[in-house]
Design a protein around this motif. Structure first.
Motif, PDB file in Angstrom:
ATOM      1  N   VAL A   1     134.436  40.957  25.550  1.00  0.00           N
ATOM      2  CA  VAL A   1     134.473  41.314  26.867  1.00  0.00           C
ATOM      3  C   VAL A   1     134.267  40.194  27.895  1.00  0.00           C
ATOM      4  CG1 VAL A   1     133.243  42.725  28.401  1.00  0.00           C
ATOM      5  CG2 VAL A   1     133.558  43.500  26.405  1.00  0.00           C
ATOM      6  N   GLN A   2     133.230  39.272  27.411  1.00  0.00           N
ATOM      7  CA  GLN A   2     133.022  38.140  28.446  1.00  0.00           C
ATOM      8  C   GLN A   2     134.125  36.892  28.595  1.00  0.00           C
ATOM      9  OE1 GLN A   2     131.102  39.544  26.051  1.00  0.00           O
ATOM     10  NE2 GLN A   2     128.730  38.888  26.320  1.00  0.00           N
ATOM     11  N   VAL A   3     134.860  36.666  27.514  1.00  0.00           N
ATOM     12  CA  VAL A   3     135.717  35.715  27.396  1.00  0.00           C
ATOM     13  C   VAL A   3     136.878  36.750  28.291  1.00  0.00           C
ATOM     14  CG1 VAL A   3     137.813  34.824  26.200  1.00  0.00           C
ATOM     15  CG2 VAL A   3     135.460  34.684  25.234  1.00  0.00           C
ATOM     16  N   ARG A   4     137.282  37.783  28.007  1.00  0.00           N
ATOM     17  CA  ARG A   4     138.170  38.240  28.965  1.00  0.00           C
ATOM     18  C   ARG A   4     138.083  38.413  30.337  1.00  0.00           C
ATOM     19  NH1 ARG A   4     138.380  41.526  24.216  1.00  0.00           N
ATOM     20  NH2 ARG A   4     137.121  43.386  25.104  1.00  0.00           N
ATOM     21  N   ASN A   5     136.648  38.328  30.820  1.00  0.00           N
ATOM     22  CA  ASN A   5     136.253  38.390  32.113  1.00  0.00           C
ATOM     23  C   ASN A   5     136.589  37.190  32.790  1.00  0.00           C
ATOM     24  OD1 ASN A   5     135.611  40.994  32.522  1.00  0.00           O
ATOM     25  ND2 ASN A   5     133.580  40.663  32.014  1.00  0.00           N
TER      26      ASN A   5
ATOM     27  N   THR B   1     124.684  35.423  28.024  1.00  0.00           N
ATOM     28  CA  THR B   1     125.470  36.185  28.907  1.00  0.00           C
ATOM     29  C   THR B   1     124.495  36.480  30.314  1.00  0.00           C
ATOM     30  OG1 THR B   1     126.475  37.383  27.152  1.00  0.00           O
ATOM     31  CG2 THR B   1     126.464  38.566  29.075  1.00  0.00           C
TER      32      THR B   1
ATOM     33  N   LYS C   1     130.612  40.810  36.593  1.00  0.00           N
ATOM     34  CA  LYS C   1     131.101  40.950  35.425  1.00  0.00           C
ATOM     35  C   LYS C   1     130.176  40.011  34.284  1.00  0.00           C
ATOM     36  CE  LYS C   1     135.025  42.776  36.751  1.00  0.00           C
ATOM     37  NZ  LYS C   1     135.751  43.976  36.488  1.00  0.00           N
ATOM     38  N   PRO C   2     130.115  40.398  33.182  1.00  0.00           N
ATOM     39  CA  PRO C   2     129.341  39.807  32.260  1.00  0.00           C
ATOM     40  C   PRO C   2     130.147  38.394  31.861  1.00  0.00           C
ATOM     41  CG  PRO C   2     130.098  41.778  30.962  1.00  0.00           C
ATOM     42  CD  PRO C   2     130.584  41.785  32.655  1.00  0.00           C
ATOM     43  N   VAL C   3     129.539  37.330  31.785  1.00  0.00           N
ATOM     44  CA  VAL C   3     130.317  36.155  31.280  1.00  0.00           C
ATOM     45  C   VAL C   3     129.426  35.217  30.537  1.00  0.00           C
ATOM     46  CG1 VAL C   3     131.623  36.112  33.530  1.00  0.00           C
ATOM     47  CG2 VAL C   3     129.675  34.583  33.353  1.00  0.00           C
ATOM     48  N   LYS C   4     129.838  34.313  29.655  1.00  0.00           N
ATOM     49  CA  LYS C   4     129.116  33.596  28.899  1.00  0.00           C
ATOM     50  C   LYS C   4     128.669  32.269  29.843  1.00  0.00           C
ATOM     51  CE  LYS C   4     130.550  35.685  24.706  1.00  0.00           C
ATOM     52  NZ  LYS C   4     131.321  35.584  23.590  1.00  0.00           N
TER      53      LYS C   4
ATOM     54  N   SER D   1     125.003  42.394  28.942  1.00  0.00           N
ATOM     55  CA  SER D   1     126.274  43.266  28.788  1.00  0.00           C
ATOM     56  C   SER D   1     126.364  44.373  28.595  1.00  0.00           C
ATOM     57  CB  SER D   1     126.698  42.806  27.299  1.00  0.00           C
ATOM     58  OG  SER D   1     127.236  41.468  27.276  1.00  0.00           O
TER      59      SER D   1
ATOM     60  N   HIS E   1     132.117  48.431  21.685  1.00  0.00           N
ATOM     61  CA  HIS E   1     133.191  47.555  22.105  1.00  0.00           C
ATOM     62  C   HIS E   1     132.552  46.450  23.218  1.00  0.00           C
ATOM     63  CE1 HIS E   1     137.403  46.457  23.019  1.00  0.00           C
ATOM     64  NE2 HIS E   1     137.130  46.430  24.143  1.00  0.00           N
ATOM     65  N   SER E   2     131.554  47.064  24.039  1.00  0.00           N
ATOM     66  CA  SER E   2     130.988  46.319  25.102  1.00  0.00           C
ATOM     67  C   SER E   2     130.277  45.088  24.845  1.00  0.00           C
ATOM     68  CB  SER E   2     130.364  47.283  26.350  1.00  0.00           C
ATOM     69  OG  SER E   2     129.198  47.477  25.772  1.00  0.00           O
TER      70      SER E   2
ATOM     71  N   GLU F   1     130.943  43.580  21.977  1.00  0.00           N
ATOM     72  CA  GLU F   1     131.458  43.016  20.900  1.00  0.00           C
ATOM     73  C   GLU F   1     131.421  41.236  20.944  1.00  0.00           C
ATOM     74  OE1 GLU F   1     136.504  42.349  20.059  1.00  0.00           O
ATOM     75  OE2 GLU F   1     135.508  43.003  21.973  1.00  0.00           O
ATOM     76  N   GLY F   2     131.182  40.997  22.228  1.00  0.00           N
ATOM     77  CA  GLY F   2     130.657  39.598  22.366  1.00  0.00           C
ATOM     78  C   GLY F   2     129.138  39.137  22.057  1.00  0.00           C
TER      79      GLY F   2
END
Lengths: 286, 166
Positions: free
Chosen positions: A101-105, B48, B54-57, B108, B126-127, B129-130
């Motif tokens: 999810v984070q990568v796709r964002n 995160t 939006k959630p990001v790393k 997330s 699924h949410s 997953e990262g």
């Protein structure tokens, strides 16, 4: 882990970006592939040209019979676009299975294509869709067929003075459909592809009139599986015909052993996923 | 390089190197150490944060890439001493053991519930997953998010597993 020092440039226009590109520079859009490599110091460009702030590159556009995807369209947008889902299911699915999810964002479709990882998902999809890649530089734009774009592991046909500013592919016409499926490194469909396959088919009068199938993950680059398409064209698209065509999945591909599987295993997977992707594409073609 | 952004509702700025990662700016310049540095390779999701909804790393972004953006970290969730429903869910449903992955898991999950306050179990899995957790096997994390979803919807959360059938 910090990357080595570099000069950071965030141009406001493509012209400025072309001016900033040099022999030891690297274009960054989302940075999801580039930054991890730089942090591990496997790659240390002198200059990072961040195109993320250039306006006008983030659109998915419907130009009648084609769809274009700009350099800054993120995986999440490609994956959820109704236009792409309806006309290029292979690409929407491949984008939805890229990273997490984070990568796709953050990451972008064009960024993943330009990065040309041997096991990335979307390269297979654009090959199967017959996409055209726009390699733009100060001296103009070269149009490169997706099937010629991926040259070797992490190597595309882009020159160091060029930016992949977008891609274009045909909309699905009557009887046409596409699909992507893979086994991921973390099992199921998670993570990079151990073997991934994109298929595009055109049905006409109960048989397959045209087809393109591309395989990723098993060799040094995503590759058109020409033998599969040849076997499919003219066939009735029955399960037996698809199974027989899938036997040609790795014809012309040098399958490489890696941490995720032996040559035998990956060769077998390629055939299994060719059959699955082709069947799904046929189903999508209605 | 000068960088400025909004973090947890407040304007912040700082002088960073181009190579300064967003997570290091958050932890070392802003002293917000709730955002964790885990794998450093972009896999684990402990870093995160929510960037422009939006959630990001934050370990896979440069601080300068976040110029002008709006960021929420784990420190920005509770207000007036009240836990955010997702934080409360992790507390009530024992959604953590060592706690290292928890800030990322929570960010997330907060982002998920802002888009969809009634996710299925599959959508919850699924949410995240990262986000990797090496303690819990994810079961209680999923239950924690289900609890939080019910709270956000104004419903009574389902009873904890350990009371079912008892």
């Amino acid at each position: 882990m910090y990357p080595r020092e570099f000069d950071y440039v965030a141009p406001a226009s493509l012209d400025e970006a072309f001016g900033a590109l040099g022999d030891d520079s690297k274009v960054m859009s989302g940075g999801m592939s580039l930054l991890p490599l730089m942090k591990m110091r496997l790659f240390s460009p002198a200059t990072v040209v961040d195109i993320g702030r250039i306006p006008g590159l983030d659109a998915i556009e419907d130009s009648g019979d084609h769809i274009s995807v700009g350099a800054l369209v993120r995986h999440a947008d490609t994956a959820t676009s109704d236009l792409i889902k309806a006309n290029a299911a292979a690409l929407a699915t491949a984008a939805s299975l890229t990273g997490d999810v984070q990568v796709r964002n953050r990451g972008t479709t064009c960024g993943s294509l330009a990065h040309a990882d041997v096991a990335a998902d979307q390269p297979a999809a654009v090959i199967a869709l017959g996409a055209t890649m726009f390699a733009q530089s100060a001296s103009g734009t070269r149009e490169i067929a997706a099937s010629d774009f991926f040259v070797d592991a992490m190597t595309s046909a882009l020159r160091s003075d060029e930016i992949l500013t977008g891609i274009r592919f045909p909309k699905a016409g009557p009887g046409e459909g596409s699909a992507y499926d893979k086994l991921g490194r973390r099992g199921g469909r998670s993570d990079y592809a151990v073997a991934g396959v994109a298929a595009w088919v055109k049905k006409s009068n109960g048989s397959i009139e045209d087809a393109r199938v591309a395989v990723t993950g098993v060799g040094t680059k995503p590759t058109l599986a020409a033998g599969v398409a040849e076997a499919l064209i003219g066939s009735d698209g029955s399960d037996a015909a698809v199974k027989s065509a899938a036997e040609k999945a790795i014809d012309g591909i040098t399958v490489l052993e890696d941490l995720y599987g032996s040559v035998e295993y990956k060769s077998h997977l390629a055939k299994v996923y060719v059959a699955r992707a082709v069947k799904a594409a046929l189903a999508n073609a209605g | 390089m000068q960088v400025s952004m909004t973090v947890n509702g407040g304007e912040v700025s700082g002088d960073v190197e181009a190579r300064t990662l967003l997570v290091h700016f958050i932890r070392e310049n802003l002293h917000l150490t709730g955002t964790h540095v885990g794998c450093e390779s972009g896999y684990c999701g402990a870093c995160t944060v929510i960037l422009d909804s939006k959630p990001v790393k934050s370990c896979s972004m440069l601080a300068v890439q976040a110029e002008g953006s709006s960021i929420t970290t784990i420190e920005g969730l509770a207000s007036n001493g009240e836990l955010h429903p997702v934080q409360e869910g992790f507390w009530e449903r024992h959604g953590l053991q060592c706690g290292f992955c928890t800030p990322g898991m929570i960010m997330s999950s907060v982002a998920l519930l802002e888009e969809n306050d009634n996710p299925s179990e599959a959508e919850i899995r699924h949410s995240i997953e990262g986000n990797l957790c090496r303690c819990t096997g994810y079961h209680n994390i999923v239950k924690a998010v289900e609890y939080a979803g019910a709270k956000v919807r104004g419903e009574e959360p389902p009873p904890p597993d350990w009371e079912e059938g008892s």
